[in-house]
Design an enzyme around this catalytic site. Structure first.
Site, PDB file in Angstrom:
ATOM      1  N   GLY A  12      10.264 -14.569  30.890  1.00 47.24           N
ATOM      2  CA  GLY A  12       9.012 -15.063  31.473  1.00 47.24           C
ATOM      3  C   GLY A  12       8.780 -16.528  31.147  1.00 47.24           C
ATOM      4  O   GLY A  12       7.650 -16.963  30.939  1.00 47.24           O
ATOM      5  N   ASP A  62      14.197  -9.008  36.654  1.00 50.30           N
ATOM      6  CA  ASP A  62      13.042  -8.200  36.294  1.00 50.30           C
ATOM      7  C   ASP A  62      13.350  -7.501  34.962  1.00 50.30           C
ATOM      8  O   ASP A  62      14.244  -6.643  34.910  1.00 50.30           O
ATOM      9  CB  ASP A  62      12.812  -7.172  37.413  1.00 50.30           C
ATOM     10  CG  ASP A  62      11.698  -6.196  37.115  1.00 50.30           C
ATOM     11  OD1 ASP A  62      11.129  -6.255  35.996  1.00 50.30           O
ATOM     12  OD2 ASP A  62      11.399  -5.367  37.993  1.00 50.30           O
ATOM     13  N   VAL A  63      12.609  -7.860  33.924  1.00 48.50           N
ATOM     14  CA  VAL A  63      12.917  -7.296  32.595  1.00 48.50           C
ATOM     15  C   VAL A  63      12.728  -5.783  32.525  1.00 48.50           C
ATOM     16  O   VAL A  63      13.276  -5.135  31.636  1.00 48.50           O
ATOM     17  CB  VAL A  63      12.076  -7.957  31.462  1.00 48.50           C
ATOM     18  CG1 VAL A  63      12.485  -9.400  31.228  1.00 48.50           C
ATOM     19  CG2 VAL A  63      10.582  -7.821  31.715  1.00 48.50           C
ATOM     20  N   ASN A  89       8.586 -12.321  26.197  1.00 48.13           N
ATOM     21  CA  ASN A  89       7.313 -12.912  26.602  1.00 48.13           C
ATOM     22  C   ASN A  89       6.849 -12.470  27.994  1.00 48.13           C
ATOM     23  O   ASN A  89       5.668 -12.533  28.289  1.00 48.13           O
ATOM     24  CB  ASN A  89       7.457 -14.439  26.556  1.00 48.13           C
ATOM     25  CG  ASN A  89       6.318 -15.145  27.254  1.00 48.13           C
ATOM     26  OD1 ASN A  89       5.202 -15.211  26.733  1.00 48.13           O
ATOM     27  ND2 ASN A  89       6.573 -15.645  28.464  1.00 48.13           N
ATOM     28  N   SER A 141      -0.661  -9.272  22.004  1.00 46.92           N
ATOM     29  CA  SER A 141      -1.909  -9.923  22.432  1.00 46.92           C
ATOM     30  C   SER A 141      -3.013  -9.392  21.547  1.00 46.92           C
ATOM     31  O   SER A 141      -2.932  -8.242  21.077  1.00 46.92           O
ATOM     32  CB  SER A 141      -2.213  -9.549  23.883  1.00 46.92           C
ATOM     33  OG  SER A 141      -3.555  -9.831  24.188  1.00 46.92           O
ATOM     34  N   TYR A 153      -2.961  -2.936  29.809  1.00 41.93           N
ATOM     35  CA  TYR A 153      -2.451  -4.096  29.070  1.00 41.93           C
ATOM     36  C   TYR A 153      -2.617  -3.899  27.553  1.00 41.93           C
ATOM     37  O   TYR A 153      -1.686  -4.148  26.766  1.00 41.93           O
ATOM     38  CB  TYR A 153      -3.195  -5.345  29.542  1.00 41.93           C
ATOM     39  CG  TYR A 153      -2.646  -6.651  29.041  1.00 41.93           C
ATOM     40  CD1 TYR A 153      -1.437  -7.161  29.525  1.00 41.93           C
ATOM     41  CD2 TYR A 153      -3.347  -7.408  28.100  1.00 41.93           C
ATOM     42  CE1 TYR A 153      -0.946  -8.381  29.083  1.00 41.93           C
ATOM     43  CE2 TYR A 153      -2.860  -8.630  27.655  1.00 41.93           C
ATOM     44  CZ  TYR A 153      -1.664  -9.116  28.145  1.00 41.93           C
ATOM     45  OH  TYR A 153      -1.176 -10.322  27.709  1.00 41.93           O
ATOM     46  N   ALA A 156      -0.080  -1.406  26.353  1.00 49.55           N
ATOM     47  CA  ALA A 156       1.263  -2.004  26.304  1.00 49.55           C
ATOM     48  C   ALA A 156       1.383  -2.916  25.091  1.00 49.55           C
ATOM     49  O   ALA A 156       2.392  -2.900  24.374  1.00 49.55           O
ATOM     50  CB  ALA A 156       1.542  -2.784  27.580  1.00 49.55           C
ATOM     51  N   LYS A 157       0.359  -3.706  24.839  1.00 53.33           N
ATOM     52  CA  LYS A 157       0.421  -4.672  23.742  1.00 53.33           C
ATOM     53  C   LYS A 157       0.308  -3.995  22.374  1.00 53.33           C
ATOM     54  O   LYS A 157       0.815  -4.502  21.375  1.00 53.33           O
ATOM     55  CB  LYS A 157      -0.644  -5.757  23.933  1.00 53.33           C
ATOM     56  CG  LYS A 157      -0.390  -6.639  25.175  1.00 53.33           C
ATOM     57  CD  LYS A 157       0.965  -7.338  25.113  1.00 53.33           C
ATOM     58  CE  LYS A 157       1.179  -8.339  26.231  1.00 53.33           C
ATOM     59  NZ  LYS A 157       2.466  -9.045  26.141  1.00 53.33           N
ATOM     60  N   ILE A 186      -5.823 -17.889  25.840  1.00 53.02           N
ATOM     61  CA  ILE A 186      -5.009 -19.106  25.902  1.00 53.02           C
ATOM     62  C   ILE A 186      -5.250 -19.807  27.234  1.00 53.02           C
ATOM     63  O   ILE A 186      -5.340 -19.165  28.290  1.00 53.02           O
ATOM     64  CB  ILE A 186      -3.502 -18.763  25.740  1.00 53.02           C
ATOM     65  CG1 ILE A 186      -3.240 -17.999  24.428  1.00 53.02           C
ATOM     66  CG2 ILE A 186      -2.638 -20.026  25.816  1.00 53.02           C
ATOM     67  CD1 ILE A 186      -3.534 -18.740  23.134  1.00 53.02           C
TER      68      ILE A 186
HETATM   69  P1  ADP Z   1       1.041 -16.897  30.731  1.00 56.96           P
HETATM   70  O1  ADP Z   1       0.612 -18.172  31.413  1.00 56.96           O
HETATM   71  O2  ADP Z   1      -0.006 -16.212  29.929  1.00 56.96           O
HETATM   72  O3  ADP Z   1       2.329 -17.054  30.022  1.00 56.96           O
HETATM   73  P2  ADP Z   1       2.096 -15.968  33.163  1.00 56.96           P
HETATM   74  O4  ADP Z   1       1.692 -14.856  34.063  1.00 56.96           O
HETATM   75  O5  ADP Z   1       2.051 -17.351  33.691  1.00 56.96           O
HETATM   76  O6  ADP Z   1       1.241 -15.817  31.881  1.00 56.96           O
HETATM   77  O7  ADP Z   1       3.553 -15.752  32.566  1.00 56.96           O
HETATM   78  C1  ADP Z   1       4.225 -14.617  32.591  1.00 56.96           C
HETATM   79  C2  ADP Z   1       5.607 -14.911  33.137  1.00 56.96           C
HETATM   80  O8  ADP Z   1       6.291 -13.667  33.196  1.00 56.96           O
HETATM   81  C3  ADP Z   1       5.558 -15.471  34.569  1.00 56.96           C
HETATM   82  O9  ADP Z   1       6.389 -16.601  34.674  1.00 56.96           O
HETATM   83  C4  ADP Z   1       6.052 -14.315  35.408  1.00 56.96           C
HETATM   84  O10 ADP Z   1       6.776 -14.710  36.565  1.00 56.96           O
HETATM   85  C5  ADP Z   1       6.933 -13.570  34.437  1.00 56.96           C
HETATM   86  N1  ADP Z   1       7.115 -12.169  34.817  1.00 56.96           N
HETATM   87  C6  ADP Z   1       6.210 -11.331  35.361  1.00 56.96           C
HETATM   88  N2  ADP Z   1       6.756 -10.135  35.594  1.00 56.96           N
HETATM   89  C7  ADP Z   1       8.053 -10.211  35.186  1.00 56.96           C
HETATM   90  C8  ADP Z   1       9.140  -9.302  35.164  1.00 56.96           C
HETATM   91  N3  ADP Z   1       9.013  -8.054  35.625  1.00 56.96           N
HETATM   92  N4  ADP Z   1      10.322  -9.737  34.681  1.00 56.96           N
HETATM   93  C9  ADP Z   1      10.467 -10.993  34.228  1.00 56.96           C
HETATM   94  N5  ADP Z   1       9.479 -11.887  34.219  1.00 56.96           N
HETATM   95  C10 ADP Z   1       8.281 -11.514  34.689  1.00 56.96           C
END
Ligand code: ADP
Length: 247
Positions: A12, A62-63, A89, A141, A153, A156-157, A186
């Site tokens: 992420g 996709d994680v 993350n 979180s 959420y 999960a956290k 944040i």
């Molecule tokens: P923050 O700003 O709090 O870090 P974001 O939503 O901007 O929150 O960041 C979360 C990141 O995780 C984003 O870049 C998003 O694209 C990524 N993300 C969301 N779902 C998945 C997933 N299934 N696999 C990988 N990355 C993901």
């Protein structure tokens, strides 16, 4: 340069907090894998790092999908030959009160935030065990303490706390530290574009012992501490980055 020659993966990390973490790791010498579901932000971030003298590869995926999670780790090994640091993350929000929370909203958040951390840790730790070295940092979180409108959420956290402590106990003998960072509110782009941004910010100031909103860099600093040798004797711990505000 605490991470000279170290290899780090941050999921992420195309934007937001993940991007801040990966930037700081690069500044201190790490070779990195930028990973994100969003291919565009993932590649942009890696390009930015490579253009500014760092070393990054981009692996989108996709994680919560085991094939993708394994691929993130395998591509890192192909590029660098090892994996020293994993930061779980990637996350997603699907907020609503329980009466309106659809089953899919529950499954999605648990899958990305919790199962994703499990899968990436599973594949990365196999290499870390062979290396007899590793640092896994999970982003939890403050919401793990419970938040109205965030049953999925928060669960999960809270699950991340259990995952962190279990893996710390399992992997300590392999010289692998597993810790979590629990950020409070944040200031991310998502929050900045929230219609009630100003009100949320004012409330945060009023209710937080350190009267300001947190910054992505505040979270990144805590992650880097856990990733560093300074934290070699710390495992299974949860570091709150919430300005002294709990609950
Ligand atoms: P923050 O700003 O709090 O870090 P974001 O939503 O901007 O929150 O960041 C979360 C990141 O995780 C984003 O870049 C998003 O694209 C990524 N993300 C969301 N779902 C998945 C997933 N299934 N696999 C990988 N990355 C993901």
């Amino acid at each position: 340069m605490r991470f000279q020659g170290k290899v780090a993966v941050v999921t992420g990390s195309g934007k937001g907090i993940g991007k801040s973490i990966i930037r700081k790791l690069v500044q201190e010498g790490a070779l990195v894998t930028v990973s994100d579901l969003n291919k565009e932000t993932c590649e942009e971030t890696a390009l930015e790092i490579n253009n500014s003298g760092g070393k990054a590869i981009a692996v989108d995926g996709d994680v919560s999908n085991s094939v993708d999670a394994r691929n993130i780790v395998e591509k890192t090994i192909e590029a660098y030959g090892k994996i020293d640091i994993l930061v779980n993350n990637a996350g997603v929000l699907k907020d609503s009160r329980i009466k309106d929370m659809e089953e899919e909203d529950w499954d999605k958040v648990i899958d990305v935030c919790l199962k994703g951390a499990f899968l990436c840790s599973k594949y990365a730790s196999a290499y870390m065990v062979d290396q007899n070295y590793g640092k896994i940092i999970n982003i939890s979180s403050r919401a793990y303490l419970g938040n109205p409108g965030q049953a999925n959420y928060s669960s999960a956290k809270a699950g991340i706390v259990g995952l962190t402590r279990s893996l710390a106990k399992e992997l300590g003998k392999n010289n692998i530290n597993v810790n979590a960072v629990a950020p409070g509110l944040i200031e991310t782009d998502a929050l900045k574009s929230h219609p009630k941004y100003k009100k949320i910010k004012d409330l945060q100031k009023k209710d937080t012992p350190i009267p300001r909103i947190g910054l992505p860099e505040d979270v990144a600093n805590a992650v880097l501490f856990f990733a560093s040798e300074e934290a070699d004797y710390i495992s299974g711990d949860i570091l709150h980055v919430s300005g002294g505000r709990f609950g």
